[in-house]
Design an enzyme around this catalytic site. Structure first.
Site, PDB file in Angstrom:
ATOM      1  N   GLU B  53       0.805  -1.228   0.000  1.00 52.06           N
ATOM      2  CA  GLU B  53       0.000   0.000   0.000  1.00 52.06           C
ATOM      3  C   GLU B  53       0.835   1.273   0.000  1.00 52.06           C
ATOM      4  O   GLU B  53       0.409   2.313  -0.497  1.00 52.06           O
ATOM      5  CB  GLU B  53      -0.974   0.004   1.180  1.00 52.06           C
ATOM      6  CG  GLU B  53      -2.111  -1.015   1.045  1.00 52.06           C
ATOM      7  CD  GLU B  53      -1.730  -2.408   1.543  1.00 52.06           C
ATOM      8  OE1 GLU B  53      -0.529  -2.621   1.858  1.00 52.06           O
ATOM      9  OE2 GLU B  53      -2.616  -3.274   1.619  1.00 52.06           O
ATOM     10  N   PHE B 115     -11.590  -7.176  14.006  1.00 48.80           N
ATOM     11  CA  PHE B 115     -10.519  -7.667  13.133  1.00 48.80           C
ATOM     12  C   PHE B 115     -10.168  -6.606  12.082  1.00 48.80           C
ATOM     13  O   PHE B 115     -11.051  -6.078  11.419  1.00 48.80           O
ATOM     14  CB  PHE B 115     -10.955  -8.968  12.445  1.00 48.80           C
ATOM     15  CG  PHE B 115      -9.891  -9.493  11.507  1.00 48.80           C
ATOM     16  CD1 PHE B 115      -8.637  -9.862  11.981  1.00 48.80           C
ATOM     17  CD2 PHE B 115     -10.143  -9.590  10.139  1.00 48.80           C
ATOM     18  CE1 PHE B 115      -7.653 -10.325  11.121  1.00 48.80           C
ATOM     19  CE2 PHE B 115      -9.164 -10.054   9.264  1.00 48.80           C
ATOM     20  CZ  PHE B 115      -7.913 -10.424   9.759  1.00 48.80           C
ATOM     21  N   GLN B 116      -8.920  -6.320  11.955  1.00 47.43           N
ATOM     22  CA  GLN B 116      -8.392  -5.328  11.026  1.00 47.43           C
ATOM     23  C   GLN B 116      -8.989  -3.940  11.221  1.00 47.43           C
ATOM     24  O   GLN B 116      -9.104  -3.155  10.287  1.00 47.43           O
ATOM     25  CB  GLN B 116      -8.551  -5.784   9.570  1.00 47.43           C
ATOM     26  CG  GLN B 116      -7.695  -7.020   9.295  1.00 47.43           C
ATOM     27  CD  GLN B 116      -7.481  -7.288   7.822  1.00 47.43           C
ATOM     28  OE1 GLN B 116      -8.344  -7.014   6.997  1.00 47.43           O
ATOM     29  NE2 GLN B 116      -6.320  -7.830   7.481  1.00 47.43           N
ATOM     30  N   LYS B 165     -17.493  -0.650   5.973  1.00 47.00           N
ATOM     31  CA  LYS B 165     -18.009  -1.603   4.991  1.00 47.00           C
ATOM     32  C   LYS B 165     -19.533  -1.506   4.851  1.00 47.00           C
ATOM     33  O   LYS B 165     -20.075  -1.643   3.751  1.00 47.00           O
ATOM     34  CB  LYS B 165     -17.594  -3.013   5.393  1.00 47.00           C
ATOM     35  CG  LYS B 165     -17.715  -4.013   4.259  1.00 47.00           C
ATOM     36  CD  LYS B 165     -17.038  -5.332   4.601  1.00 47.00           C
ATOM     37  CE  LYS B 165     -17.233  -6.346   3.471  1.00 47.00           C
ATOM     38  NZ  LYS B 165     -16.634  -7.655   3.806  1.00 47.00           N
ATOM     39  N   MET B 484      24.752   8.070   1.417  1.00 43.02           N
ATOM     40  CA  MET B 484      24.577   9.357   2.093  1.00 43.02           C
ATOM     41  C   MET B 484      24.840   9.214   3.593  1.00 43.02           C
ATOM     42  O   MET B 484      25.401  10.108   4.216  1.00 43.02           O
ATOM     43  CB  MET B 484      23.171   9.886   1.829  1.00 43.02           C
ATOM     44  CG  MET B 484      22.989  11.338   2.203  1.00 43.02           C
ATOM     45  SD  MET B 484      24.195  12.419   1.411  1.00 43.02           S
ATOM     46  CE  MET B 484      23.241  13.043   0.035  1.00 43.02           C
TER      47      MET B 484
HETATM   48  C1  TPP Z   1      12.731   5.189   4.653  1.00 41.95           C
HETATM   49  C2  TPP Z   1      14.047   5.810   4.951  1.00 41.95           C
HETATM   50  N1  TPP Z   1      14.844   5.268   5.885  1.00 41.95           N
HETATM   51  C3  TPP Z   1      16.054   5.810   6.172  1.00 41.95           C
HETATM   52  C4  TPP Z   1      16.471   6.945   5.508  1.00 41.95           C
HETATM   53  C5  TPP Z   1      17.824   7.578   5.831  1.00 41.95           C
HETATM   54  N2  TPP Z   1      18.699   7.535   4.657  1.00 41.95           N
HETATM   55  C6  TPP Z   1      18.854   8.608   3.833  1.00 41.95           C
HETATM   56  S1  TPP Z   1      19.852   8.269   2.549  1.00 41.95           S
HETATM   57  C7  TPP Z   1      20.103   6.698   3.058  1.00 41.95           C
HETATM   58  C8  TPP Z   1      20.978   5.766   2.276  1.00 41.95           C
HETATM   59  C9  TPP Z   1      20.455   5.485   0.929  1.00 41.95           C
HETATM   60  O1  TPP Z   1      21.260   4.502   0.331  1.00 41.95           O
HETATM   61  P1  TPP Z   1      21.150   4.171  -1.205  1.00 41.95           P
HETATM   62  O2  TPP Z   1      19.739   3.977  -1.580  1.00 41.95           O
HETATM   63  O3  TPP Z   1      22.085   3.059  -1.530  1.00 41.95           O
HETATM   64  O4  TPP Z   1      21.620   5.521  -1.882  1.00 41.95           O
HETATM   65  P2  TPP Z   1      23.088   6.181  -1.953  1.00 41.95           P
HETATM   66  O5  TPP Z   1      23.130   7.248  -0.919  1.00 41.95           O
HETATM   67  O6  TPP Z   1      24.091   5.121  -1.724  1.00 41.95           O
HETATM   68  O7  TPP Z   1      23.138   6.744  -3.323  1.00 41.95           O
HETATM   69  C10 TPP Z   1      19.427   6.452   4.241  1.00 41.95           C
HETATM   70  C11 TPP Z   1      19.467   5.180   4.988  1.00 41.95           C
HETATM   71  C12 TPP Z   1      15.579   7.499   4.556  1.00 41.95           C
HETATM   72  N3  TPP Z   1      15.863   8.617   3.885  1.00 41.95           N
HETATM   73  N4  TPP Z   1      14.396   6.898   4.283  1.00 41.95           N
END
Ligand code: TPP
Ligand code: MG
Lengths: 183, 586
Positions: B53, B115-116, B165, B484
């Protein structure tokens, strides 16, 4: 994700009384309160009741505290809430009346009973309930008057206090009727 | 059943059709079975079955942002609704118009922990522009019509409608769409008055060092707003920079465009913001990724802010003039006034300003050296851009370094062609979003620029892509790191790489093959071009595993807690320790 710094300019926070007209439907109050908690604003007093059965409207009187920038934010954020129709800043608009109701239960015996009644009379409180060991007083007026009264009562015995929160309205002949007619 | 009556579920579908919905992204369950029944063999609405979803909402966001229409979502009660929450929050942060229909247990069971059952309106209240629990079947149609209006007017956003529902099964009389829904509060009503426009136009014409800073609000206002913005830039011959959400409003090839601003913006854009004397913000919100340290943000400028949402004005930065109104209306009034005044007065010469800007440009803040055989991620994006720029290309991204490199090195020449999660920064946004984009634009080239870690967050959508034969190209900049996160750990935490390595990655080529689609891999710069070509030329979906330099950092960068003029251009620049306050920032 904030690069916001703590604000260095310290601006004075003042108390503001807001008056809102909202749809009387489930969720409206939750949204208003959620806005305050979610964005870290504070609510000093809140009072809500239906004011128009036909159009299904409620009034929220709300006292908050903040810098003028925060208050402006609060007002525009409130107006973003879909069922909020009117947001008035009574403090800014001009003279207005603030009133509140308190119910004060005092458990008291002996000489202090006379003292309690005398104070109640001075404050023009009504006595709603009497037993040999207690009173319930009802008092309306400015919050500061209610504060003074409850403080005095506390010094006379065990108390239980219930207050409605501030209800507010502007002075003079100005009304919201025109605005409400557009809803 | 009387003739005039239809079921609640049928009324819902009819109301969607009346509101011009052609596609709905959803996932069935017990509490929405009547709605799914009404959709069965429905010719007017195409249902796209996603695999989660959250993905339904992101797909609807991609659909909405690439078309300007409202995106539509259908999920079941309980877990269906809770799964949608991330998507709704994402849409709220980025002002995307979404209608989310959720099933709910029948009204008489609400509150019994059935439920749900979940308190869906309670949970979604802070992450929707508005939401409804329909308890009265007579109000059903009106609520749906109203929701479309709320989602798409003013500052757009998600609206959730919770449908018990029994309401779906009840008999209702269909109510037609009303033409205009009024709301008396003045939050969205504009204050475009002549006097204000005149003052702002004068200010712009007299400025010696003006800059225009545009954001996502211009996209929401429609393509005309982008044209008008470009026109204003041309008339004033002033520099223009765009936020992450605004990319494409001014063509990347426009000579006055300085690139993106903010944390990973160009040196020239950020320094021009810092040193300008007049700043015109059009449809952006002074987000913290953009402003850097607030008390040092553009210290000597007069600021003008145009926004549909009054609460955005003076929220974080106090401005000299706030104009509440839709970007295209304000811009067209402003252009008229500027033209009028222009005939009377001469524009201040900006030669000095431009020569200053050109000096900053000479720093070449996006410069990088592609040496050796390893593929630099920057080069991968640059090549992708060069090889796709003659197509009608739509880009979606995930979140991380690859997202910033995409923003920096891919050129966007049109609005609505760039879909990214800006406000919430949701990893896993790009793949489902690309589903929505490709559904809306079946003939166009749709590319999800992804990171290997983000890809894993919603990769179940490969199944959706295959089912609907969507020729989406998934371009994974695979650095084997949550790049990052690794970068911040390197810069702020003494290279202590805690849990940021993406271990146990799948073989992306085999993964593609297991779904019956093409997988490509490249790890040598000499083969990059050919791989991209192959990817474009394959008719169906492709996963391209682009093995890039693993420890490349994304620069330039405004370190957290720093100001625009304290940008660092490379790792060698990072000689100052981040302040304690900066460390606390995200
Ligand atoms: C749902 C979610 N969880 C955690 C983060 C924190 N976060 C930001 S960038 C990143 C790493 C992303 O890694 P990747 O997709 O391999 O991209 P890269 O930076 O290596 O290009 C994380 C964990 C986020 N932005 N979104
Ligand atoms: Mg990575």
């Amino acid at each position: 994700m904030s690069v916001y710094q703590k604000n260095e300019v310290i601006e004075v926070k003042t108390s503001r009384t807001l008056s809102l007209v909202v749809d009387n439907q489930p969720g409206t109050l939750a949204r208003v309160i959620g806005l305050f908690s979610g964005r870290g604003y504070n609510i000093e007093s809140l009072n809500v009741t239906e004011i128009d059965k036909i159009r299904n409207l409620s009034r929220i009187s709300l006292v908050t505290r903040g810098t003028s920038m925060t208050i402006e934010q609060i007002k525009s954020q409130l107006l973003r809430i879909v069922p909020v129709h009117i947001v008035r800043d009574l403090t800014l608009e001009g003279p207005f009346i603030k009133s509140e109701l308190a119910l004060v239960k005092l458990v008291v015996k002996g000489a202090n009973r006379v003292e309690a009644l005398r104070i109640a009379e001075t404050f023009r409180a009504r006595t709603l309930d009497v037993t040999l060991s207690s009173f319930v007083f009802e008092l309306t007026g400015k919050p500061s008057k209610l504060d003074a009264f409850t403080d005095l009562m506390r010094s006379l015995g065990d108390t239980e206090i219930s207050r409605t929160g501030v209800s507010a309205i502007s002075r003079g002949e100005k009304t919201e009727t025109k605005l409400l007619d557009q809803i | 059943m009387t003739l005039n009556y239809i079921s609640g579920a049928e009324a819902v579908i009819k109301a969607l059709v009346d509101n011009e919905v052609e596609v709905i992204f959803g996932y069935p369950g017990g509490a929405v079975l009547p709605l799914y029944d009404a959709l069965f063999e429905n010719k007017k609405i195409k249902h796209i079955l996603v695999r989660h979803e959250q993905a339904a909402v992101h797909a609807a966001e991609g659909y909405a942002r690439s078309t300007g229409k409202v995106g539509c979502v259908l999920v079941t009660s309980g877990p269906g609704a809770t799964n949608a929450i991330t998507g709704l929050t994402d849409a709220l942060m980025d002002s995307i118009p979404i209608i989310c229909l959720s099933g709910q247990v029948p009204t008489h069971l609400i509150g019994t922990d059935a439920f749900q059952e979940a308190d869906t309106t309670g949970i979604s209240r802070p992450c929707t522009k508005h939401n409804y629990l329909v308890k009265d079947a007579d109000k059903l149609c009106e609520i749906i019509h109203r929701s479309f209006h709320i989602a798409s007017s003013g500052r757009p956003g998600p609206v959730l409608i919770d449908l018990p529902k029994d309401i779906q099964l009840s008999n209702v009389k269909y109510v037609d769409k009303i033409s205009k829904i009024k709301k008396i509060n003045n939050n969205n009503s504009s204050n475009i008055d002549e006097n204000l426009i005149n003052k702002v136009a004068t200010l712009l014409l007299q400025a010696e060092r003006p800059i225009i800073y545009g954001g996502g609000g211009i996209i929401n206002s429609g393509p005309t707003a982008s044209k008008l913005l470009t026109e204003l830039v041309d008339i004033l011959d002033c520099p223009v920079t765009l936020t992450l959400m605004g990319l494409g409003c001014v063509p990347n090839t426009n000579k006055n465009f300085l690139g993106m601003l903010g944390m990973h913006g160009t040196y020239e854009a950020n320094l021009a913001m810092h040193n300008c004397d007049v700043m015109l913000n059009v449809g952006a919100r002074f987000d913290d990724r953009v402003t850097g340290r607030l008390n040092a943000f553009s210290p000597n400028s007069k600021k003008v802010h145009i926004d549909v949402d009054k609460s955005s004005i003076n929220k974080v930065v106090s401005v000299d003039y706030g104009i509440v109104g839709d970007c295209k209306e304000v811009l067209s009034a402003l252009i008229k006034e500027v033209k009028k005044l222009h005939n009377q007065k001469t524009i201040k010469s900006k030669t000095k300003w431009w020569s200053q800007i050109n000096q900053w440009k000479d720093k070449d803040s996006l410069g990088f050296k592609q040496i050796g055989n390893n593929i630099k991620p920057q080069q991968a994006i640059k090549s992708l851009y060069e090889q796709t720029k003659n197509f009608d290309t739509y880009i979606t991204t995930e979140v991380g370094q690859h997202q910033m490199w995409a923003a920096q090195y891919f050129g966007f020449s049109k609005p609505n062609h760039w879909m990214t999660s800006g406000g919430l920064g949701t990893m896993g946004y790009g793949l489902p979003s690309s589903v929505g984009v490709q559904i809306a634009h079946p003939k166009s080239l749709v590319i999800d620029i992804s990171g290997e870690a983000s890809f894993l967050m919603n990769m179940q959508e490969l199944s959706t892509i295959v089912q609907y034969k969507l020729p989406i190209k998934i371009f994974i900049l695979n650095n084997e790191w949550m790049g990052m996160v690794r970068q911040w750990q390197e810069l702020n935490h003494g290279s202590r790489y805690s849990e940021s390595y993406t271990a146990s990655l799948p073989d992306f080529v085999k993964l593609a093959e297991s779904f019956g689609i093409h997988g490509l891999r490249v790890d040598n710069i000499n083969n990059l071009e050919a791989t991209i070509d192959e990817m474009i030329n394959i008719k169906g979906p492709v996963i391209a595993d682009i093995r890039v330099e693993k420890e490349e950092n994304c620069f330039p960068m405004i370190p957290s807690g720093a100001a625009h003029n304290e940008m660092i251009l490379s790792s060698d620049d990072n000689n100052k320790d981040t302040s304690n306050e900066g460390l606390a920032l995200v």
